[in-house]
Write a protein that holds these residues in place. Structure first.
Motif, mmCIF file in Angstrom:
data_model
loop_
_atom_site.group_PDB
_atom_site.id
_atom_site.type_symbol
_atom_site.label_atom_id
_atom_site.label_comp_id
_atom_site.label_asym_id
_atom_site.label_seq_id
_atom_site.Cartn_x
_atom_site.Cartn_y
_atom_site.Cartn_z
ATOM 1 N N HIS A 58 39.059 46.189 40.152
ATOM 2 C CA HIS A 58 38.608 46.958 41.169
ATOM 3 C C HIS A 58 37.184 46.171 41.336
ATOM 4 C CE1 HIS A 58 37.963 50.440 43.372
ATOM 5 N NE2 HIS A 58 37.035 50.819 42.742
ATOM 6 N N HIS A 60 33.801 46.388 44.432
ATOM 7 C CA HIS A 60 33.265 46.398 45.752
ATOM 8 C C HIS A 60 32.242 45.248 45.661
ATOM 9 C CE1 HIS A 60 35.297 50.296 46.069
ATOM 10 N NE2 HIS A 60 34.501 50.669 44.740
ATOM 11 N N HIS A 235 40.609 55.598 44.618
ATOM 12 C CA HIS A 235 39.770 56.371 43.773
ATOM 13 C C HIS A 235 40.447 57.916 43.570
ATOM 14 C CE1 HIS A 235 36.520 53.931 45.664
ATOM 15 N NE2 HIS A 235 36.635 53.407 44.439
ATOM 16 N N HIS A 272 39.626 55.219 38.317
ATOM 17 C CA HIS A 272 38.626 56.399 37.817
ATOM 18 C C HIS A 272 39.342 57.583 37.628
ATOM 19 C CE1 HIS A 272 35.390 53.786 38.719
ATOM 20 N NE2 HIS A 272 35.586 53.899 40.232
ATOM 21 N N ASP A 323 34.143 46.955 39.510
ATOM 22 C CA ASP A 323 33.952 48.191 40.692
ATOM 23 C C ASP A 323 32.382 47.951 41.210
ATOM 24 O OD1 ASP A 323 33.674 50.499 41.816
ATOM 25 O OD2 ASP A 323 33.630 51.662 40.144
HETATM 26 ZN ZN LIG Z 1 35.127 51.939 43.212
#
Ligand SMILES: [Zn+2]
Length: 456
Positions: A58, A60, A235, A272, A323
């Protein structure tokens, strides 16, 4: 055909000595011999131990550029939601060139940390204001260009982001750059498919409905049905407020709602899944879906602790991701996974597999879960799998004189990612002596981007 020889390696069935491994032109492992002798042309990895490399499930990427810029307290008690406001302001003006430069730096850092692959959960699609670029997949193409430069194994996940909050609230402000209705999302996916097809064959395209709050039940179900056979990431239950909002809107907690209404199986990664009841925990574990844990980011954002012990006890699959990329550190991610549980349970060695050390249990679980989440044929050194491999420098003090599982314990609990020496992604040997081969050029470009972003 590339061939390596190493004194010690962690193979699919356990530790082995004097290993000779060959990689075919398609990036897959062609042969493995143990108790072997090196042959002419082998790369002899003296003073190193060979491991399968993790997939980071994961990321971004663009958020890396704001790392460390939100660490002060505002007028009220700070939370995930105030962080998100700052993130929205920051992304308001990012250009495709900047996104590519940031993604390349992030991928270089991931590979230097020991990751061979990444699932990029990509939602910055459009121009400021929400208009499409001439190529609707322009931003996906920039992430792919970065992957082409760095050689990382990419599972690209264009995000479906249709609503601004639970109950089909309209998008607002910065969210316009993320927005897709069902039709626009299909156009984006078709264009992204062509982009990813031009990358090496280990790279893949999956889908990512952003969250329950950013979609609607109808759109979510239709989208999942429209793209069969692909990895699906979402998510799910990062924040207590999110759980309350979903419960008020849909009449069930988010994980329970997903398990009741969506075909959650081994193609799925629920990122998450922090806030679950005991029943949700058991049901998610038995679904075959992967729980995506992002320990450093979850700690940074104050999300909460995932019920690791109960989930693994029910046979659940876990993997780790970086993340927000506030810090890209593989050993630290795994250490924090265990330490969060130790602090929560007031106990030691919580992540447990019979016959293995804690470091080995953490690493093996994350290998399998990461590969499953990316839909990537990797996660173990075995014939036919992609050669996602990492070596550790056994001359480092934290590893000196160690054998077997204690090598992993030394890396995770006593060392850090400076112990990583080489990394191959599907046979592409991109990190050598701890440094990515493109580090210099990628870092130079990134520094230029940071300078202009911080000046803005
Ligand atoms: Zn995320």
């Amino acid at each position: 055909m590339e061939s390596v020889f190493v004194e010690q390696a962690l193979l699919a069935h356990g530790w082995a000595d004097r290993v000779r491994l060959t990689v075919a032109a398609d990036g897959r492992i062609a042969s493995i011999e143990t108790d072997a002798t090196p042959r002419a042309g082998d790369q002899v990895l003296t003073g190193k131990t060979l491991l399968p490399a993790l997939a980071n499930l994961h990321s971004h990427a663009f958020q890396r550029a704001m790392a460390g810029l939100t660490e002060y307290r505002g007028q009220q008690r700070d939370s995930f939601w105030t962080w998100r406001e700052l993130m929205y302001r920051f992304v308001g003006a990012l250009t495709p060139d900047q996104v590519e430069a940031i993604a390349a730096l992030v991928q270089v850092e991931m590979m230097e940390a020991g990751y061979a692959a990444v699932a990029e959960f990509h939602y910055l699609h459009h121009r400021p204001g929400g208009g499409a670029y001439d190529d609707i997949a322009e931003m996906s193409a920039r992430v792919a260009a970065a992957a082409s430069e760095t050689g990382i194994g990419l599972t690209h996940l264009p995000v479906l982001y249709a609503f601004g909050g639970a109950g089909e609230k309209p998008l607002s402000g910065a969210q316009a750059r993320f927005g897709c209705d069902g039709e626009r999302y299909q156009a984006l996916m078709a264009a992204a498919d062509r982009v990813i097809a031009a990358l090496p064959a280990d790279c893949r395209l999956g889908i990512a409905p952003h969250s329950l709050r950013a979609t609607s039940p109808g759109l979510l179900k239709a989208t999942v049905a429209h793209f069969p056979g692909r990895p699906i990431h979402i998510h799910i239950a990062e924040q207590q407020q999110e759980v309350r909002d979903i419960e008020a809107w849909l009449g069930a907690r988010p994980v329970a709602w997903a398990l009741d209404n969506l075909p959650v199986d081994e193609r799925w990664c629920l990122v998450h899944a922090t806030h679950m009841t005991a029943d949700e925990t058991t049901r998610l574990a038995r679904s075959g879906g992967v729980a995506g844990l992002c320990l450093i980011t979850e700690a940074n954002l104050g999300d909460g602790l995932f019920p690791v012990e109960a989930f693994l006890g029910d046979g659940g699959h876990i993997g780790v991701g970086s993340d927000s990329n506030v810090r890209i550190a593989l050993a630290e991610e795994l250490r924090l996974l265990e330490y969060g549980q130790r602090l929560g349970h007031q106990a030691r060695n919580v992540v447990f597999t019979e016959g293995q050390s804690t470091g080995r249990a953490l690493y093996e679980a994350s290998l399998k879960g990461g590969a499953r989440a990316l839909g990537r044929d990797s996660g173990a050194l075995k014939v036919g799998a992609y050669a996602d491999m990492v070596t550790l420098d056994m001359t480092a003090l934290a590893l000196d004189g160690r054998q077997g599982d204690r090598i992993l314990d030394g890396w995770i609990f006593a060392g850090d990612d400076r112990l990583v020496s080489d990394v191959w992604a599907a046979g592409r040997h991109k990190v050598k002596d701890g440094r990515h081969v493109a580090r210099e050029a990628v870092e130079k470009r990134y520094r230029g981007v940071l300078k202009s972003l911080l000046a803005a």
